[in-house]
Design an enzyme around this catalytic site. Sequence first.
Site, PDB file in Angstrom:
ATOM      1  N   GLY A 153     -11.948 -16.580 -17.266  1.00 24.49           N
ATOM      2  CA  GLY A 153     -11.596 -15.741 -16.108  1.00 24.49           C
ATOM      3  C   GLY A 153     -12.842 -15.485 -15.286  1.00 24.49           C
ATOM      4  N   SER A 174      -9.054 -21.726 -22.377  1.00 24.61           N
ATOM      5  CA  SER A 174      -8.498 -20.483 -21.875  1.00 24.61           C
ATOM      6  C   SER A 174      -6.981 -20.546 -21.964  1.00 24.61           C
ATOM      7  CB  SER A 174      -8.946 -20.262 -20.422  1.00 24.61           C
ATOM      8  OG  SER A 174      -8.980 -18.895 -20.125  1.00 24.61           O
ATOM      9  N   ARG A 175      -6.338 -19.398 -21.819  1.00 17.49           N
ATOM     10  CA  ARG A 175      -4.873 -19.372 -21.907  1.00 17.49           C
ATOM     11  C   ARG A 175      -4.265 -20.233 -20.800  1.00 17.49           C
ATOM     12  NH1 ARG A 175      -2.523 -13.489 -21.921  1.00 17.49           N
ATOM     13  NH2 ARG A 175      -3.461 -13.510 -19.848  1.00 17.49           N
ATOM     14  N   THR A 234     -19.933 -11.154 -25.746  1.00 19.34           N
ATOM     15  CA  THR A 234     -20.078 -10.005 -24.835  1.00 19.34           C
ATOM     16  C   THR A 234     -18.691  -9.534 -24.398  1.00 19.34           C
ATOM     17  OG1 THR A 234     -20.248 -11.384 -22.853  1.00 19.34           O
ATOM     18  CG2 THR A 234     -22.316 -10.794 -23.924  1.00 19.34           C
ATOM     19  N   ARG A 236     -15.285  -8.318 -26.587  1.00 18.92           N
ATOM     20  CA  ARG A 236     -14.976  -7.125 -27.370  1.00 18.92           C
ATOM     21  C   ARG A 236     -15.193  -7.459 -28.842  1.00 18.92           C
ATOM     22  NH1 ARG A 236     -15.533  -4.487 -23.564  1.00 18.92           N
ATOM     23  NH2 ARG A 236     -14.097  -3.114 -22.466  1.00 18.92           N
ATOM     24  N   GLU A 265     -17.363  -0.455 -33.289  1.00 11.77           N
ATOM     25  CA  GLU A 265     -18.422   0.131 -32.486  1.00 11.77           C
ATOM     26  C   GLU A 265     -18.468   1.655 -32.593  1.00 11.77           C
ATOM     27  OE1 GLU A 265     -18.458  -2.673 -29.065  1.00 11.77           O
ATOM     28  OE2 GLU A 265     -19.011  -0.847 -28.011  1.00 11.77           O
ATOM     29  N   HIS A 283     -23.938  -2.686 -26.424  1.00 12.26           N
ATOM     30  CA  HIS A 283     -22.836  -2.744 -25.432  1.00 12.26           C
ATOM     31  C   HIS A 283     -23.347  -2.378 -24.029  1.00 12.26           C
ATOM     32  CE1 HIS A 283     -18.209  -2.405 -24.886  1.00 12.26           C
ATOM     33  NE2 HIS A 283     -18.790  -2.904 -23.806  1.00 12.26           N
ATOM     34  N   ILE A 284     -24.194  -3.261 -23.488  1.00  8.75           N
ATOM     35  CA  ILE A 284     -24.808  -2.970 -22.184  1.00  8.75           C
ATOM     36  C   ILE A 284     -24.464  -4.031 -21.135  1.00  8.75           C
ATOM     37  CG2 ILE A 284     -26.718  -1.551 -23.030  1.00  8.75           C
ATOM     38  CD1 ILE A 284     -28.476  -4.119 -22.961  1.00  8.75           C
ATOM     39  N   GLY A 285     -23.344  -4.755 -21.361  1.00  7.38           N
ATOM     40  CA  GLY A 285     -22.964  -5.837 -20.446  1.00  7.38           C
ATOM     41  C   GLY A 285     -23.012  -5.441 -18.975  1.00  7.38           C
TER      42      GLY A 285
HETATM   43  P1  NAP Z   1     -10.485 -11.877 -16.888  1.00  4.90           P
HETATM   44  O1  NAP Z   1     -10.926 -12.293 -15.526  1.00  4.90           O
HETATM   45  O2  NAP Z   1      -9.137 -11.274 -17.066  1.00  4.90           O
HETATM   46  O3  NAP Z   1     -10.665 -13.154 -17.851  1.00  4.90           O
HETATM   47  C1  NAP Z   1     -10.154 -13.223 -19.152  1.00  4.90           C
HETATM   48  C2  NAP Z   1      -9.740 -14.651 -19.421  1.00  4.90           C
HETATM   49  O4  NAP Z   1      -9.330 -14.773 -20.795  1.00  4.90           O
HETATM   50  C3  NAP Z   1      -8.548 -15.114 -18.554  1.00  4.90           C
HETATM   51  O5  NAP Z   1      -8.845 -16.393 -18.036  1.00  4.90           O
HETATM   52  C4  NAP Z   1      -7.412 -15.149 -19.556  1.00  4.90           C
HETATM   53  O6  NAP Z   1      -6.420 -16.115 -19.259  1.00  4.90           O
HETATM   54  C5  NAP Z   1      -8.135 -15.541 -20.813  1.00  4.90           C
HETATM   55  N1  NAP Z   1      -7.341 -15.247 -22.017  1.00  4.90           N
HETATM   56  C6  NAP Z   1      -6.563 -14.159 -22.256  1.00  4.90           C
HETATM   57  N2  NAP Z   1      -6.010 -14.268 -23.482  1.00  4.90           N
HETATM   58  C7  NAP Z   1      -6.439 -15.435 -24.007  1.00  4.90           C
HETATM   59  C8  NAP Z   1      -6.209 -16.117 -25.224  1.00  4.90           C
HETATM   60  N3  NAP Z   1      -5.419 -15.593 -26.164  1.00  4.90           N
HETATM   61  N4  NAP Z   1      -6.813 -17.301 -25.435  1.00  4.90           N
HETATM   62  C9  NAP Z   1      -7.612 -17.856 -24.477  1.00  4.90           C
HETATM   63  N5  NAP Z   1      -7.860 -17.263 -23.296  1.00  4.90           N
HETATM   64  C10 NAP Z   1      -7.289 -16.065 -23.068  1.00  4.90           C
HETATM   65  O7  NAP Z   1     -11.506 -10.796 -17.496  1.00  4.90           O
HETATM   66  P2  NAP Z   1     -13.085 -10.684 -17.220  1.00  4.90           P
HETATM   67  O8  NAP Z   1     -13.343  -9.779 -16.078  1.00  4.90           O
HETATM   68  O9  NAP Z   1     -13.669 -12.047 -17.245  1.00  4.90           O
HETATM   69  O10 NAP Z   1     -13.509  -9.864 -18.540  1.00  4.90           O
HETATM   70  C11 NAP Z   1     -13.264 -10.385 -19.843  1.00  4.90           C
HETATM   71  C12 NAP Z   1     -13.503  -9.327 -20.888  1.00  4.90           C
HETATM   72  O11 NAP Z   1     -14.897  -9.076 -20.994  1.00  4.90           O
HETATM   73  C13 NAP Z   1     -12.910  -7.954 -20.555  1.00  4.90           C
HETATM   74  O12 NAP Z   1     -11.552  -7.868 -20.915  1.00  4.90           O
HETATM   75  C14 NAP Z   1     -13.776  -7.001 -21.348  1.00  4.90           C
HETATM   76  O13 NAP Z   1     -13.185  -6.723 -22.597  1.00  4.90           O
HETATM   77  C15 NAP Z   1     -15.073  -7.794 -21.561  1.00  4.90           C
HETATM   78  N6  NAP Z   1     -16.216  -7.161 -20.876  1.00  4.90           N
HETATM   79  C16 NAP Z   1     -17.255  -6.724 -21.619  1.00  4.90           C
HETATM   80  C17 NAP Z   1     -18.358  -6.154 -20.994  1.00  4.90           C
HETATM   81  C18 NAP Z   1     -19.530  -5.650 -21.783  1.00  4.90           C
HETATM   82  O14 NAP Z   1     -20.110  -4.635 -21.416  1.00  4.90           O
HETATM   83  N7  NAP Z   1     -19.945  -6.346 -22.830  1.00  4.90           N
HETATM   84  C19 NAP Z   1     -18.397  -6.006 -19.593  1.00  4.90           C
HETATM   85  C20 NAP Z   1     -17.309  -6.484 -18.864  1.00  4.90           C
HETATM   86  C21 NAP Z   1     -16.218  -7.046 -19.517  1.00  4.90           C
HETATM   87  P3  NAP Z   1      -5.336 -15.932 -18.045  1.00  4.90           P
HETATM   88  O15 NAP Z   1      -6.033 -16.538 -16.860  1.00  4.90           O
HETATM   89  O16 NAP Z   1      -4.137 -16.665 -18.499  1.00  4.90           O
HETATM   90  O17 NAP Z   1      -5.110 -14.447 -17.892  1.00  4.90           O
END
Ligand code: NAP
Length: 322
Positions: A153, A174-175, A234, A236, A265, A283-285
Amino acid sequence: MKVFITARIPEEVLAGITLDHAVEIHDEDQPIDRARMLKGVENKDGLLCTITDRIDKEVLERAPGLKVIANNGVGFDHIDIGAATARRIPVTNTPGVLTDETADLTFALILACARRIVEGDRMTREGEFKYWAPLHFLGLKVTGKTLGIVGFGRIGQAVARRARGFDMKVLYHSRTRLDLSQEKHLNVSYMPFDELLREADFVTLHVPLSSSTRRLIGSRELEIMKPSGCLINTARGPVVDEKALVEALRHERIRCAGLDVYENEPELSTGLANLKNAVLLPHIGSATIETRTKMALMAAENLLAGLRGERPPNCVNWPGSL
Ligand code: NAP
């Protein structure tokens, strides 16, 4: 209207909310405890929460008049979306503004793991830098290697763009598969999950936490990865079976790991902190001054729109006409 805010946010953002609404705030960085949360939401119209708050049915029952839940973060696995939708409460997040920061941090972890940055820093400070030698303190090369991105994503794609600068071959799983023109534009190839694990030198996780991604990486997957492989998380913590990861790192079934997030966590699995081949961050992403301010502003805009009865700009569950 009455608003409850569960953590400290920038003054200027808070001022924008207090202008028209009565705000009660848990004005601390320390996460709010459960009793305070349950008391705080009582009789509130709006809730501005953060990713360490568990927003479940019990919380929603305490706030029958709640009109909006504005999360200060992009991941919303800590909110019972089904229960909120059933009560016709819009839930919002902060997508996009933290994409670059999290992708940057992912690359920081890739480089830190591969080139043993943290270990080297520690050694140098401790006075252990005694000589340069041809075979001393060797790491892994990053440039030209294969990067496997799981979850393609916003953040996954931003990581792919950074990998270009390192001439990396980028595989993704990816999904939803991108169309061929997008794949060509980003110079990436789609791979079935196991094949990606088998081929990548660096595997990096960017899926949201859900029932389909919980423990996506366990002992089976770690066994498939190259013994010289590196795992970066980075996304969850619960996406990785942390005990299995500790075992794999201890027995060098994979070479190294870089983590920003943990299964329970802020606790770490037994043994994780003692491993030299793991780089561990708190957890400082998204933790830059610019982005945390933008996130809070976005959460506030979502909150205010919800209080006005409008569809908030970043609604993840729009429950139809309210
Ligand atoms: P996003 O744009 O929604 O991207 C998530 C991707 O994962 C989408 O392409 C989704 O597919 C895919 N996906 C969902 N379920 C799946 C599965 N079972 N198998 C394979 N792929 C799958 O989200 P994002 O903004 O990139 O953020 C991703 C995650 O990063 C967040 O949900 C958050 O938990 C984490 N995050 C962590 C930090 C940190 O501080 N470390 C900061 C920001 C975010 P689809 O296109 O089909 O929906």
